[in-house]
Write an enzyme that holds these catalytic residues in place. Structure first.
Site, PDB file in Angstrom:
ATOM      1  N   VAL A 196      -2.411   0.740  -6.176  1.00  0.00           N
ATOM      2  CA  VAL A 196      -3.713   0.532  -5.524  1.00  0.00           C
ATOM      3  C   VAL A 196      -3.966   1.429  -4.316  1.00  0.00           C
ATOM      4  CG1 VAL A 196      -4.399  -1.807  -6.182  1.00  0.00           C
ATOM      5  CG2 VAL A 196      -2.817  -1.477  -4.290  1.00  0.00           C
ATOM      6  N   LYS A 211       7.066  -0.341  -9.226  1.00  0.00           N
ATOM      7  CA  LYS A 211       7.498  -1.291 -10.264  1.00  0.00           C
ATOM      8  C   LYS A 211       8.342  -0.609 -11.338  1.00  0.00           C
ATOM      9  CE  LYS A 211       3.390  -4.218  -9.632  1.00  0.00           C
ATOM     10  NZ  LYS A 211       2.016  -4.462 -10.084  1.00  0.00           N
TER      11      LYS A 211
HETATM   12  N1  LIG Z   1      -1.716  -2.469  -8.321  1.00  0.00           N
HETATM   13  C1  LIG Z   1      -0.964  -2.405  -7.254  1.00  0.00           C
HETATM   14  O1  LIG Z   1      -0.608  -1.335  -6.790  1.00  0.00           O
HETATM   15  C2  LIG Z   1      -0.614  -3.717  -6.624  1.00  0.00           C
HETATM   16  C3  LIG Z   1       0.445  -3.630  -5.565  1.00  0.00           C
HETATM   17  C4  LIG Z   1       0.146  -4.496  -4.366  1.00  0.00           C
HETATM   18  N2  LIG Z   1       1.219  -4.408  -3.432  1.00  0.00           N
HETATM   19  C5  LIG Z   1      -0.085  -5.933  -4.791  1.00  0.00           C
HETATM   20  O2  LIG Z   1       0.831  -6.648  -5.017  1.00  0.00           O
HETATM   21  O3  LIG Z   1      -1.180  -6.395  -4.890  1.00  0.00           O
END
Ligand SMILES: NC(=O)CC[C@H](N)C(=O)O
Length: 329
Positions: free
Chosen positions: A273, A79
């Site tokens: 995550v 992001k």
């Molecule tokens: N916190 C994260 O890394 C979220 C990314 C994951 N791809 C999601 O959209 O849920």
């Protein structure tokens, strides 16, 4: 030509490496407090006991410990790169008309504030709602063109062509009901610049870019230096955009644990995550600092807590920031 990061063997360096190895061995045990993300089926299979770290200084010098070479997907760390990419193309004010810069205190995939506040502008680009808006803003008429723009920026920083982990992408694509719901809501309120499925494809593919801690540390290093790439000897990203990204990392990068992270670690950071954390130490006037010229830090520890942050990674960073006195405050 970008030089490969080097490893030297000075006495001082040995000391830093030894300390880091000891800390990694200790904090690895903390992983038992967390669990690998299971809502994305392909992430469930990671080894929760892994912990690795890579730190890169502006000279290209690299300090590593533990499982630093293990590949993982960027997830939300991406992001930061997509926000920077959108700002590079459109300019900051265009992007900030469509996504705000306020922390939420809610979970990363929360939908609640979109409807509670009018207009339904996403609160910041580090939560899923804001990040999906940002992915939709990347230049291009198709997901491929949008991703291509993002990949070029990734490649400029890391000198490696991004590889999407198709298995992780498909696994999330098939199960991404909440992100789909967020995207439909954003489309309805006018905060999506393309079709729902297109924005989602861009967002989930950028999350599935496969990296290791070295690439993450390299991105952190360029951020530490306000967009200057020391190995290329070139300003590759606009200073104002990078500073804004770092402010967002500090206030929103660790989601609803960003306040605690700022208090106990004191560095701008972004987690994902899959267990990655990207953080950085800016150059400092304190010459006794182990990193007076700054450094980028990449961490991988796939067991995460309820906020979605690597348990062992955060606890390692707390010790590192304390012992090496690198907090920015
Ligand atoms: N916190 C994260 O890394 C979220 C990314 C994951 N791809 C999601 O959209 O849920």
């Amino acid at each position: 030509m970008v030089q490969a990061a080097t490893t030297t063997n000075s006495k001082w360096d040995r000391k830093r490496m030894d300390e880091l190895e000891q800390w990694v061995a200790y904090h690895r045990l903390q992983a038992a407090e967390g669990k690998c993300a299971s809502y994305i089926p392909a992430l469930r299979r990671a080894d929760p006991t892994q912990l690795g770290i890579c730190m890169i200084e502006p000279s290209g010098h690299k300090i590593t410990a533990g499982d630093w070479e293990v590949p993982f997907t960027m997830q939300s760390i991406s992001k930061v790169v997509s926000f920077i990419a959108a700002c590079c193309h459109h300019g900051i004010s265009y992007v900030l008309d469509r996504v705000d810069v306020e922390p939420t205190g809610d979970a990363f995939n929360s939908i609640i504030r979109l409807e509670m506040h009018k207009p339904g502008k996403p609160f910041n680009p580090m939560i899923n709602a804001g990040a999906i808006t940002v992915s939709s803003l990347l230049p291009g008429d198709t997901p491929e063109q949008k991703l291509d723009y993002l990949y070029k920026i990734f490649q400029k920083i890391t000198a490696t062509a991004p590889v999407v982990n198709e298995e992780v992408f498909v696994s999330e694509w098939m199960t991404s009901h909440r992100n789909r719901a967020l995207s439909h809501y954003l489309k309805d309120t006018g905060y999506l610049d393309c079709e729902v499925e297109e924005a989602l494809e861009v967002y989930l593919k950028q999350c599935s870019i496969q990296v290791n801690t070295e690439q993450i540390a390299l991105i952190g290093l360029i951020l530490a230096l306000d967009g200057y790439h020391p190995l290329r000897g070139e300003q590759i990203l606009p200073k104002q955009v990078v500073r804004l990204a770092k402010a967002l990392m500090l206030t929103c990068g660790m989601y609803d644990a960003s306040g605690k992270f700022a208090a106990y670690v004191g560095l701008p950071a972004k987690s994902g995550v899959s267990g990655g954390i990207m953080t950085l130490v800016p150059p400092t006037l304190k010459r006794e600092s182990p990193f007076p010229d700054g450094c980028g830090i990449g961490i991988f520890g796939p067991a995460i807590d309820s906020c979605g942050n690597s348990v062992a990674g955060v606890s390692l960073l707390k010790q590192l920031a304390h012992e090496w006195d690198v907090s920015i405050f």
